[in-house]
Design a protein around this motif. Structure first.
Motif, PDB file in Angstrom:
ATOM      1  N   UNK A   1       0.832  -1.206   0.000  1.00 25.82           N
ATOM      2  CA  UNK A   1       0.000   0.000   0.000  1.00 25.82           C
ATOM      3  C   UNK A   1       0.866   1.256   0.000  1.00 25.82           C
ATOM      4  N   UNK A   2       1.956   1.230   0.777  1.00 21.79           N
ATOM      5  CA  UNK A   2       2.863   2.375   0.808  1.00 21.79           C
ATOM      6  C   UNK A   2       3.603   2.524  -0.516  1.00 21.79           C
ATOM      7  N   UNK A   3       3.991   1.404  -1.104  1.00 22.74           N
ATOM      8  CA  UNK A   3       4.673   1.441  -2.403  1.00 22.74           C
ATOM      9  C   UNK A   3       3.751   2.029  -3.457  1.00 22.74           C
ATOM     10  N   UNK A   4       2.496   1.601  -3.452  1.00 19.52           N
ATOM     11  CA  UNK A   4       1.527   2.148  -4.398  1.00 19.52           C
ATOM     12  C   UNK A   4       1.403   3.663  -4.256  1.00 19.52           C
ATOM     13  N   UNK A   5       1.355   4.119  -3.014  1.00 15.28           N
ATOM     14  CA  UNK A   5       1.216   5.547  -2.767  1.00 15.28           C
ATOM     15  C   UNK A   5       2.440   6.316  -3.265  1.00 15.28           C
ATOM     16  N   UNK A   6       3.630   5.801  -2.959  1.00 14.83           N
ATOM     17  CA  UNK A   6       4.859   6.438  -3.438  1.00 14.83           C
ATOM     18  C   UNK A   6       4.910   6.443  -4.966  1.00 14.83           C
ATOM     19  N   UNK A   7       4.497   5.353  -5.562  1.00 19.19           N
ATOM     20  CA  UNK A   7       4.516   5.220  -7.023  1.00 19.19           C
ATOM     21  C   UNK A   7       3.608   6.263  -7.672  1.00 19.19           C
ATOM     22  N   UNK A   8       2.413   6.368  -7.165  1.00 17.92           N
ATOM     23  CA  UNK A   8       1.449   7.304  -7.750  1.00 17.92           C
ATOM     24  C   UNK A   8       1.930   8.742  -7.623  1.00 17.92           C
ATOM     25  N   UNK A   9       2.448   9.089  -6.462  1.00 19.27           N
ATOM     26  CA  UNK A   9       2.880  10.457  -6.241  1.00 19.27           C
ATOM     27  C   UNK A   9       4.108  10.814  -7.070  1.00 19.27           C
ATOM     28  N   UNK A  10       5.004   9.855  -7.232  1.00 14.46           N
ATOM     29  CA  UNK A  10       6.246  10.147  -7.955  1.00 14.46           C
ATOM     30  C   UNK A  10       6.045  10.179  -9.463  1.00 14.46           C
ATOM     31  N   UNK A  11       5.201   9.279  -9.974  1.00 13.27           N
ATOM     32  CA  UNK A  11       5.123   9.117 -11.426  1.00 13.27           C
ATOM     33  C   UNK A  11       3.797   9.554 -12.032  1.00 13.27           C
ATOM     34  N   UNK A  12       2.884  10.097 -11.224  1.00 14.73           N
ATOM     35  CA  UNK A  12       1.589  10.582 -11.730  1.00 14.73           C
ATOM     36  C   UNK A  12       0.796   9.488 -12.434  1.00 14.73           C
ATOM     37  N   UNK A  13       1.029   8.269 -12.043  1.00  9.63           N
ATOM     38  CA  UNK A  13       0.308   7.137 -12.610  1.00  9.63           C
ATOM     39  C   UNK A  13       0.271   6.050 -11.554  1.00  9.63           C
ATOM     40  N   UNK A  14      -0.831   5.355 -11.430  1.00 11.87           N
ATOM     41  CA  UNK A  14      -0.896   4.315 -10.419  1.00 11.87           C
ATOM     42  C   UNK A  14      -0.079   3.104 -10.846  1.00 11.87           C
ATOM     43  N   UNK A  15       0.433   2.395  -9.860  1.00  8.22           N
ATOM     44  CA  UNK A  15       1.138   1.146 -10.131  1.00  8.22           C
ATOM     45  C   UNK A  15       0.204   0.177 -10.848  1.00  8.22           C
ATOM     46  N   UNK A  16      -1.042   0.145 -10.444  1.00  7.87           N
ATOM     47  CA  UNK A  16      -2.043  -0.734 -11.050  1.00  7.87           C
ATOM     48  C   UNK A  16      -2.133  -0.502 -12.556  1.00  7.87           C
ATOM     49  N   UNK A  17      -2.245   0.758 -12.948  1.00  6.57           N
ATOM     50  CA  UNK A  17      -2.397   1.058 -14.374  1.00  6.57           C
ATOM     51  C   UNK A  17      -1.122   0.799 -15.159  1.00  6.57           C
ATOM     52  N   UNK A  18       0.028   0.987 -14.530  1.00  6.31           N
ATOM     53  CA  UNK A  18       1.265   0.708 -15.258  1.00  6.31           C
ATOM     54  C   UNK A  18       1.408  -0.794 -15.499  1.00  6.31           C
ATOM     55  N   UNK A  19       1.065  -1.600 -14.497  1.00  3.77           N
ATOM     56  CA  UNK A  19       1.074  -3.057 -14.681  1.00  3.77           C
ATOM     57  C   UNK A  19       0.070  -3.450 -15.762  1.00  3.77           C
ATOM     58  N   UNK A  20      -1.090  -2.839 -15.701  1.00  2.00           N
ATOM     59  CA  UNK A  20      -2.162  -3.144 -16.666  1.00  2.00           C
ATOM     60  C   UNK A  20      -1.726  -2.854 -18.098  1.00  2.00           C
ATOM     61  N   UNK A  21      -0.978  -1.753 -18.267  1.00  2.00           N
ATOM     62  CA  UNK A  21      -0.535  -1.357 -19.607  1.00  2.00           C
ATOM     63  C   UNK A  21       0.661  -2.172 -20.089  1.00  2.00           C
ATOM     64  N   UNK A  22       1.437  -2.735 -19.165  1.00  2.00           N
ATOM     65  CA  UNK A  22       2.735  -3.306 -19.530  1.00  2.00           C
ATOM     66  C   UNK A  22       2.747  -4.830 -19.549  1.00  2.00           C
ATOM     67  N   UNK A  23       1.691  -5.462 -19.053  1.00  2.00           N
ATOM     68  CA  UNK A  23       1.651  -6.930 -19.004  1.00  2.00           C
ATOM     69  C   UNK A  23       0.355  -7.418 -19.630  1.00  2.00           C
ATOM     70  N   UNK A  24       0.171  -8.728 -19.663  1.00  2.00           N
ATOM     71  CA  UNK A  24      -1.025  -9.249 -20.332  1.00  2.00           C
ATOM     72  C   UNK A  24      -1.439 -10.595 -19.750  1.00  2.00           C
ATOM     73  N   UNK A  25      -2.657 -10.995 -20.069  1.00  2.00           N
ATOM     74  CA  UNK A  25      -3.163 -12.327 -19.759  1.00  2.00           C
ATOM     75  C   UNK A  25      -3.275 -12.637 -18.280  1.00  2.00           C
ATOM     76  N   UNK A  26      -3.132 -13.919 -17.964  1.00  2.00           N
ATOM     77  CA  UNK A  26      -3.243 -14.371 -16.573  1.00  2.00           C
ATOM     78  C   UNK A  26      -2.108 -13.822 -15.715  1.00  2.00           C
TER      79      UNK A  26
END
Length: 661
Positions: free
Chosen positions: A282-307
């Motif tokens: 949860x803390x990593x997600x917060x740091x990620x969003x604040x630093x990169x203006x994008x959520x970790x969730x969305x970056x994973x979603x855009x960069x990976x695929x499938x199961x």
């Protein structure tokens, strides 16, 4: 728990009503027959804690006489198989395997693991390595590495860092002095001293040492390490320092780099998502969003695929993206404003010129503007290389010696952005802020993000000076101007900031737990009130409390209500009020990072913002802003200015910038 300790901040917890036998049967059924039910496998595995997965492994063998991990390896393939199988290992065996498989080829994995684990995690990993491979981890590290890099790894492998939390102020001073003497003070570097101190002292102790070191050396410990060390040893020591400062931020940066650019570093992505899912995701997600203006969730979603993607998203646990569909640009900028106690000492790029002679400078400026044409280079070389206090002396000397107003002469001789920049530099900080506030409110429309940026980032003294300068220049109080140009709750918030926010910035960083708990209850009540009452209650707390106090309130609010204050603001408020509360409510990031984001607005250059920040921060923290800009945008501020501006305007900005990183 993470290196810093603290409460549980993971995304994966024990499943309620857990039945390992039923889970083992469900997994067996998912893998029975032709093909396998991958969704059933990933949903089950990612909704159980690691301890529960170990019980499932035991139940699977007891019920079916087969090894669950072997069956998973057989049924699954590729990155999805690596991810699921790794989730089934204990944390210690997972770390041991990562280091074993990367030995001799992936020093960065070794650095990441050893720099970020606490003593118990290291001891468990060493034991797991011995059990899994019949070898001593320390001996293998010694065989595969060399020099000071090897020595520091061996120190970290002992797992003997002080975790008592006791701090000796005298030892803090001594360690800071010893580090300085071992590096910046002498020719060459005493690496052994760096290894001994950074490898053994407690987290709390080292944070205080870093602060003292910056006072002595006039640079951060990170900059000294970059100056004194090199190669893998430098990378290891920087990783240790980053983890001392913030383990979640360290991993946020690692995750971003693993997915940035062409391709994905899947081993790094898998390792971090697994190892932190039950600790501090949860803390990593917060740091990620604040630093990169994008959520970790969305970056994973855009960069990976499938199961593989779906499993990673389950481990991530949710989407925090506030920069997309509902978070307008002004709020994105203001959102980065908070963490006034920056990790590094504030470092300007413009300092007083030596051997300063205001009369000579005044004469040189007059000469540059006299006759046909103007010598812009001469003007730039004087104005940009003097401190603001020196420029005020030049203004006075110009009038005393020549009977002329320097500001009027400059305005008549220069034009466009260069004129705006030079005039901005010649104004006092208070005059400049007053002018910027005026510009933000005059004409059609209001520049809300400029109003927020200025009011939020100025100190108590600066706010009062700006109020006086505004009154003197425009014969109207700043408060009256705000009330004339804005309305409703947004107006009330800005007026409150003008009067109070500066006091909050300067207030001692103390936290009253009693008041924090009472204000959590007030916020909870406000969430059930009508919109007007909610805004007024939020304003009474967010606009009048210190940043550390607000942080405590927000943390307690999450614990009590299981709701995020930012999500409530987003859902229940709108427009400028929402933007302002985002700016006030989020106090986890440095001002330097805010300003590093403000430079980029998409197509074209916002010259007003560029001038405003370059002028106002050049004698405060522009060096820090440069560093944050480079880390955030993968390009130096110098390169950005070089590519987006031109002519004498560019030359002046580059002098203010102070160098290329």
């Amino acid at each position: 728990l993470s290196m810093q300790g603290g409460v549980f901040r993971g995304t994966i917890t024990d499943a309620p009503d857990f039945d390992p036998t039923a889970d083992a049967e469900a997994l067996y059924s998912a893998m029975k027959g032709i093909g396998s039910d991958k969704e059933a496998i990933l949903d089950l595995v990612t909704s159980r804690s690691n301890a529960q997965r170990q019980e499932i492994i035991a139940a699977y063998k007891s019920n079916f006489g087969q090894d669950l991990i072997d069956d998973l390896k057989y049924e699954l393939t590729g990155k999805f198989e690596r991810l699921i199988v790794s989730l089934m290992r204990t944390p210690a065996y997972h770390d041991a395997k990562e280091i074993h498989d990367g030995a001799g080829t992936n020093e960065r994995c070794l650095i990441e693991v050893l720099a970020s684990r606490n003593n118990k995690q290291i001891h468990d990993m060493v034991a797991a390595y011995k059990d899994a491979y019949g070898r001593d981890l320390e001996e293998d590290v010694i065989a595969d590495t060399s020099g000071h890099f090897k020595k520091m790894l061996v120190v970290l492998l002992q797992g003997t860092r002080d975790e008592s939390g006791v701090v000796d102020a005298d030892l803090v001073q001594q360690d800071a002095q010893d580090l300085y003497a071992a590096g910046e003070e002498q020719w060459g570097t005493d690496e052994a001293k760096f290894i001994m101190i950074l490898g053994n002292r407690s987290v709390t102790h080292l944070r205080m040492v870093f602060d003292e070191y910056e006072k002595i050396a006039e640079m951060s410990i990170e900059d000294s390490i970059k100056n004194e060390l090199s190669g893998d040893f430098e990378r290891l020591m920087l990783a240790v320092v980053q983890c001392i400062r913030s383990v979640p931020m360290f991993f946020a940066k690692r995750l971003y780099k693993s997915m940035k650019g062409l391709g994905t570093a899947d081993n790094t992505l898998i390792r971090i998502m697994i190892s932190r899912s039950e600790i501090d995701m949860l803390d990593i997600r917060e740091c990620f969003r604040l630093r990169y203006e994008k959520s970790l969730y969305n970056m994973i979603k855009d960069d990976t695929s499938g199961d593989y993607k779906r499993t990673l998203l389950n481990l991530c646990g949710g989407d925090d993206d506030l920069a997309g569909e509902f978070f307008p640009e002004a709020a994105q900028i203001a959102y980065k404003m908070w963490e006034l106690s920056a990790m590094t000492r504030l470092r300007p790029t413009v300092r007083p010129a030596p051997n300063f002679d205001p009369a000579a400078d005044a004469q040189a400026l007059r000469k540059a503007m006299k006759g046909f044409g103007t010598d812009e280079d001469a003007i730039i070389d004087i104005v940009a290389w003097r401190s603001n206090a020196q420029r005020q002396e030049i203004r006075q000397a110009f009038k005393s010696l020549l009977g002329r107003d320097l500001m009027k002469d400059l305005k008549s001789e220069l034009s466009k952005n260069l004129e705006r920049l030079i005039i901005g530099l010649m104004l006092t900080p208070a005059e400049f802020d007053a002018k910027m506030m005026r510009k933000a409110m005059e004409g059609a429309g209001t520049d809300e993000h400029a109003l927020i940026e200025i009011l939020v980032t100025r100190s108590n003294q600066e706010i009062h000076a700006m109020n006086a300068a505004y009154q003197g220049a425009y014969k109207k109080s700043l408060e009256d101007a705000i009330q004339s140009d804005t309305s409703g709750h947004f107006c009330r918030i800005l007026v409150s900031l003008v009067q109070v926010m500066s006091v909050i910035i300067m207030r001692t960083h103390t936290v009253c737990n009693f008041h924090a708990h009472s204000q959590v209850a007030e916020l909870a009540d406000a969430c059930n009130a009508d919109s007007d009452d909610m805004v007024m209650k939020f304003m009474s707390i967010l606009c009048t409390r210190s940043f550390p106090h607000l942080r405590k309130v927000f943390q307690e609010f999450v614990k009590c209500s299981n709701k995020d204050i930012e999500q409530i603001i987003k859902k229940e408020m709108s427009g400028d009020v929402k933007n302002a509360f985002y700016a006030i409510g989020n106090n986890y990031f440095s001002l330097q990072t805010l300003f590093s984001f403000t430079f980029k607005f998409g197509l074209g250059t916002d010259d007003r913002a560029l001038i405003r920040i370059m002028v106002s921060r050049s004698e405060i923290d522009l060096f820090n802003i440069r560093k944050e800009f480079k880390e955030t945008h993968d390009a130096s501020l110098h390169e950005f200015i070089q590519g987006d501006t031109s002519g004498d305007y560019r030359k002046t900005l580059l002098i203010l910038c102070g160098g290329e990183d």
